[in-house]
Design a protein around this motif. Structure first.
Motif, PDB file in Angstrom:
ATOM      1  N   LYS A  77      24.331  30.494  43.649  1.00  0.00           N
ATOM      2  CA  LYS A  77      25.519  30.373  44.504  1.00  0.00           C
ATOM      3  C   LYS A  77      26.779  30.765  43.740  1.00  0.00           C
ATOM      4  O   LYS A  77      27.688  31.390  44.284  1.00  0.00           O
ATOM      5  N   ILE A  78      26.843  30.366  42.477  1.00  0.00           N
ATOM      6  CA  ILE A  78      28.017  30.712  41.663  1.00  0.00           C
ATOM      7  C   ILE A  78      28.069  32.223  41.438  1.00  0.00           C
ATOM      8  O   ILE A  78      29.114  32.860  41.580  1.00  0.00           O
ATOM      9  N   LEU A  79      26.909  32.801  41.115  1.00  0.00           N
ATOM     10  CA  LEU A  79      26.872  34.245  40.867  1.00  0.00           C
ATOM     11  C   LEU A  79      27.117  35.032  42.152  1.00  0.00           C
ATOM     12  O   LEU A  79      27.797  36.067  42.132  1.00  0.00           O
ATOM     13  N   ASP A  80      26.611  34.519  43.276  1.00  0.00           N
ATOM     14  CA  ASP A  80      26.903  35.174  44.561  1.00  0.00           C
ATOM     15  C   ASP A  80      28.412  35.181  44.807  1.00  0.00           C
ATOM     16  O   ASP A  80      28.967  36.182  45.276  1.00  0.00           O
ATOM     17  N   HIS A  81      29.048  34.066  44.476  1.00  0.00           N
ATOM     18  CA  HIS A  81      30.497  33.990  44.666  1.00  0.00           C
ATOM     19  C   HIS A  81      31.209  35.028  43.803  1.00  0.00           C
ATOM     20  O   HIS A  81      32.138  35.693  44.255  1.00  0.00           O
ATOM     21  N   ALA A 121      41.434  28.742  39.147  1.00  0.00           N
ATOM     22  CA  ALA A 121      41.338  29.401  37.842  1.00  0.00           C
ATOM     23  C   ALA A 121      42.157  30.693  37.834  1.00  0.00           C
ATOM     24  O   ALA A 121      42.820  31.011  36.837  1.00  0.00           O
ATOM     25  N   LEU A 122      42.125  31.420  38.939  1.00  0.00           N
ATOM     26  CA  LEU A 122      42.842  32.705  38.995  1.00  0.00           C
ATOM     27  C   LEU A 122      44.354  32.518  38.958  1.00  0.00           C
ATOM     28  O   LEU A 122      45.093  33.429  38.600  1.00  0.00           O
ATOM     29  N   LYS A 123      44.795  31.313  39.348  1.00  0.00           N
ATOM     30  CA  LYS A 123      46.241  31.037  39.298  1.00  0.00           C
ATOM     31  C   LYS A 123      46.733  30.888  37.871  1.00  0.00           C
ATOM     32  O   LYS A 123      47.914  31.047  37.592  1.00  0.00           O
ATOM     33  N   ASN A 124      45.823  30.531  36.986  1.00  0.00           N
ATOM     34  CA  ASN A 124      46.213  30.354  35.583  1.00  0.00           C
ATOM     35  C   ASN A 124      46.148  31.711  34.882  1.00  0.00           C
ATOM     36  O   ASN A 124      45.087  32.197  34.533  1.00  0.00           O
ATOM     37  N   ASN A 131      29.925  37.823  42.762  1.00  0.00           N
ATOM     38  CA  ASN A 131      29.622  39.126  43.368  1.00  0.00           C
ATOM     39  C   ASN A 131      30.551  39.427  44.544  1.00  0.00           C
ATOM     40  O   ASN A 131      30.984  40.565  44.728  1.00  0.00           O
ATOM     41  N   GLU A 132      30.841  38.390  45.330  1.00  0.00           N
ATOM     42  CA  GLU A 132      31.673  38.609  46.522  1.00  0.00           C
ATOM     43  C   GLU A 132      33.152  38.708  46.187  1.00  0.00           C
ATOM     44  O   GLU A 132      33.904  39.369  46.880  1.00  0.00           O
ATOM     45  N   THR A 133      33.561  38.030  45.125  1.00  0.00           N
ATOM     46  CA  THR A 133      34.995  37.893  44.862  1.00  0.00           C
ATOM     47  C   THR A 133      35.562  38.989  43.963  1.00  0.00           C
ATOM     48  O   THR A 133      36.708  39.397  44.138  1.00  0.00           O
ATOM     49  N   PHE A 134      34.801  39.433  43.003  1.00  0.00           N
ATOM     50  CA  PHE A 134      35.372  40.339  41.997  1.00  0.00           C
ATOM     51  C   PHE A 134      34.818  41.753  42.147  1.00  0.00           C
ATOM     52  O   PHE A 134      33.629  41.940  42.420  1.00  0.00           O
TER      53      PHE A 134
END
Lengths: 575, 165
Positions: free
Chosen positions: A366-370, A538-541, A372-375
């Protein structure tokens, strides 16, 4: 002639070699070099917190940029701390120039303070190692070091620099050419051999391309994709070869080997022609050698003659650079009728897709799928263990999504520092480190480096309170004797317990608090519902690294798995 | 497993011998003897290496040697016409008068020089092929009680005529 100190010629050499970053840790035997670096601005000096991590940082920088990574450490412990980093780079063919301080020439052999025979210690894990014996040879040696590191099969080169030589006056000439009679790497492909290989390809009914890390190192992804598009021949990769072709490509079957996909391992077993490029047929790829590709003729293209017919006997050996070989091949190949073969492969793919045993709750997939979808423009760097295998199984790669991982050496502690190096070399890219709670703590001190350099690396820390890969082996092959794998264990615990539960003592350290104490950010995720928001946070940092600690199930296994020594088709598919 | 010979040209630098012997040790190759000395070019050393291996391992050994930056040339001497000799010293002590006579006879037959002696001891110098040296040692150790052997390992060079071994 202009007379300069050795240190000055060294800095000139670095500039002429196009070095913009040096990973350096000072000490008594290199203070003169650091003084020289202080007086200039062209080369940035990064200060890691440990020399092992320092080499991994230079390694991550080199792998992600294609440039030579430069390390600078003092003698004795500074130099010996580099050993694991050098071995890691050597096994994965990463170009590094490692500079170590050495005691003054006339003290060598006296067991002087911080004297270590680092050339002797690293002889079997370096592509080349040399001590500068005289000031007049310094320029030549440095030139050769960079040349050897980056050409042929790349690798780490160690140059030992006695303190007196670095302050001695001498010529400031830095040679422009190299002439080494014992080292003439050839990249050109033998066309006669290549034509023979192509003929075999044309005669085959069930051909397969096996692609290794050499194709990534040669930067031959575009050529490989063209070759596959043109021939319509399916492709499998080794772990180091992953990403050489878009993982969503219709003809891509996944990784082969110990944790390879069912379809890929069956394809190797049933193919009648194995056309391999840039792989050294490690035992993790082949498993039982006598059963590996037992029905196939084998073609092997590699830049390293010693990799050919070392483990697997091949029918057509071709020594060449992967890119030049594939480019040449494109002239001779044509579309292949692989319809029947592809149908068979599709059946295998459909019958045993890569999956996790448990899809409930927070899982690696699930983390890796995320991710894959996000970046869509990122470098993913892993440490070593279960999280690494899941990443190589589930992560989607393409020309803008790359993976760095310690393959040959399998070095725990590699991931986070390598991610730092990758970020330093690729400021515009998102860098994501995937690590376990074991490996993360092997170089956790580098949080300080990342904070100091303001590097917003996202660290996905898969915390299953275990050294998961070893635990998996104990689950499958040691009757669940969980010997020394629980990272939550305290003195009072039962030595033979079956692993952590909610009743166990709290995990040490508290990674979120630890991150914060370094000036980084920390987020703890316990449910799959929180994955998205954690990444958003995390992306906000953008000024420091963020650890996202995922609390995961200790019992999850990486499957399929081929037990060491068993044939590749003998996969454990479920448990 | 067969006996093989390699002649190796290497850079005459510090650590090269360690690199080559380390390669054999690290990869568990079966090194039997290694001699090294400078050539007519003082920047080049030449090694004569005897080893035991199967065909596949031997191929791999040659490739691994070739891969070393310090190695200039690898020549497989196993099936080439070469001249190869080994220096052997044998000291035989506690000899009776009869022993002394016997030793002088052996020396004559084997073409060995006696280069030093006293009433009870003889020092032989033998420059022969390795197998002839083995024969001599076998003979001496069966007939005499107190012998001391030192051998230098073989050195070899290609024949000019290409016919003689």
């Amino acid at each position: 002639m202009k007379q300069v100190r050795g240190t000055s010629l060294l800095v000139k050499a670095l500039r002429e070699e196009g070095v913009d970053t040096v990973f350096g840790y000072p000490g008594g035997l290199v203070t003169d070099i650091f003084d020289e670096l202080y007086l200039q601005d062209a080369i940035k000096v990064i200060l890691p917190r440990h020399e092992q991590a320092l080499v991994h940082e230079a390694d991550g920088y080199a792998r992600s940029t294609g440039k030579v990574g430069v390390c600078l450490v003092t003698g004795g412990p500074g130099a010996t701390n580099m050993v694991t980093g050098i071995a890691t780079a050597y096994y994965d063919s990463v170009p590094l120039v490692c500079l170590s301080g050495q005691v003054t020439s006339n003290l060598i052999g006296d067991d002087a303070f911080q004297e270590a025979d680092i050339i002797g210690i690293t002889r079997s894990i370096c592509k080349y190692g040399v001590i500068v014996n005289e000031r007049k040879n310094l320029g030549k040696i440095l030139k050769e070091a960079f040349y050897i590191a980056r050409t042929g099969k790349p690798g780490p080169v160690l140059v030992d620099l006695p303190k007196n030589i670095m302050v001695e006056l001498g010529s400031d000439d830095y040679p422009e050419t190299v002439n080494l009679r014992g080292y003439k790497p050839s990249t050109k492909v033998h066309i006669g051999q290549l034509k023979k290989a192509v003929d075999l390809l044309k005669a085959s009914q069930k051909p397969i391309f096996l692609i290794g890390g050499g194709v990534n190192i040669a930067g031959a992804s575009a050529e490989l994709t063209k070759l596959v598009d043109l021939t319509k021949i399916p492709v499998v990769t080794t772990m180091m070869g992953k990403g050489s072709i878009d993982t969503k490509h219709a003809y891509y079957l996944g990784n082969v080997g110990m944790h390879g996909s069912y379809a890929a391992n069956m394809a190797i077993t049933e193919c009648d022609l194995l056309f391999s490029i840039g792989t050294r047929f490690s035992d993790r790829v082949t498993s039982k050698i006598s059963e590996f590709a037992r029905k196939a003729k084998i073609v092997h293209i590699d830049i390293d003659t010693a990799s050919i017919s070392k483990n697997i006997k091949v029918d057509i050996p071709i020594v060449a650079d992967a890119k030049e070989a594939i480019e040449a091949m494109l002239k001779y190949v044509k579309e292949h009728d692989t319809t029947e073969w592809l149908k068979q492969l599709e059946t295998w793919k459909a019958s045993h897709p890569l999956t996790m045993q448990n899809n409930q709750g927070l899982t690696a997939k699930k983390i890796l799928d995320h991710i894959n979808e996000t970046f869509n423009d990122a470098i993913i760097v892993t440490d070593v263990g279960q999280h690494q295998m899941w990443t190589t199984q589930f992560l989607e790669l393409n020309e803008n999504m790359k993976l760095l991982t310690s393959g040959g050496m399998g070095t725990m502690g590699y991931g986070f520092p390598a991610a730092i190096g990758a970020k330093i070399g690729n400021q515009e890219k998102q860098i994501i480190c995937i690590s376990g709670d074991g490996g993360m703590q092997m170089n956790i001190q580098e949080l300080a480096t990342a904070v100091a350099e303001e590097l917003p690396v996202i660290i996905c820390l898969f915390n299953n309170s275990s050294l998961g890969m070893v635990r998996q082996v104990q689950t499958l092959f040691y009757e669940k004797h969980y010997s020394s794998v629980c990272t939550r264990r305290r003195k009072a615990c039962d030595l033979r317990c079956s692993g952590s539960s909610d009743q166990c003592p709290v995990y040490s350290p508290d990674f979120v608090a630890l991150a914060k104490s370094y000036g980084a950010e920390g987020i703890r995720v316990t449910s799959d519902k929180e994955i998205g928001t954690a990444f958003e946070e995390a992306l906000k940092n953008t000024k420091s690294p963020t650890i996202i600690e995922f609390i995961m199930d200790k019992d999850e296994l990486v499957l399929p798995m081929v037990q060491g020594g068993k044939p590749l088709y003998n996969m454990i598919l479920e448990y | 497993m067969e006996k093989r010979w390699i002649s190796l040209f290497v850079e005459n630098d510090i650590g090269v011998l360690a690199k080559i012997s380390g390669l054999f040790a690290g990869k568990a190759y079966n090194l039997e003897s290694l001699t090294v000395g400078m050539t007519e070019d003082e920047t080049v050393s030449r090694m004569t290496i005897r080893l035991k291996s199967d065909d596949e391992t031997f191929e791999q050994i040659k490739k691994q040697l070739n891969r070393c930056v310090e190695v200039i040339k690898v020549i497989d001497f196993t099936n080439s016409p070469i001249h190869m000799k080994e220096l052997l010293f044998v000291k035989i002590r506690k000899c009776s008068k009869g022993d002394m006579e016997e030793l002088y006879r052996i020396a004559e037959v084997f073409g060995v020089s006696i280069i030093d002696y006293d009433p009870e001891s003889v020092l032989m110098e033998c420059v022969q092929t390795e197998s002839k040296n083995n024969d001599l040692i076998n003979l001496l150790s069966s007939d005499f009680k107190t012998i001391e052997v030192v051998r230098g390992g073989s050195v070899a060079i290609e024949s000019i005529s290409k016919t003689e071994w």
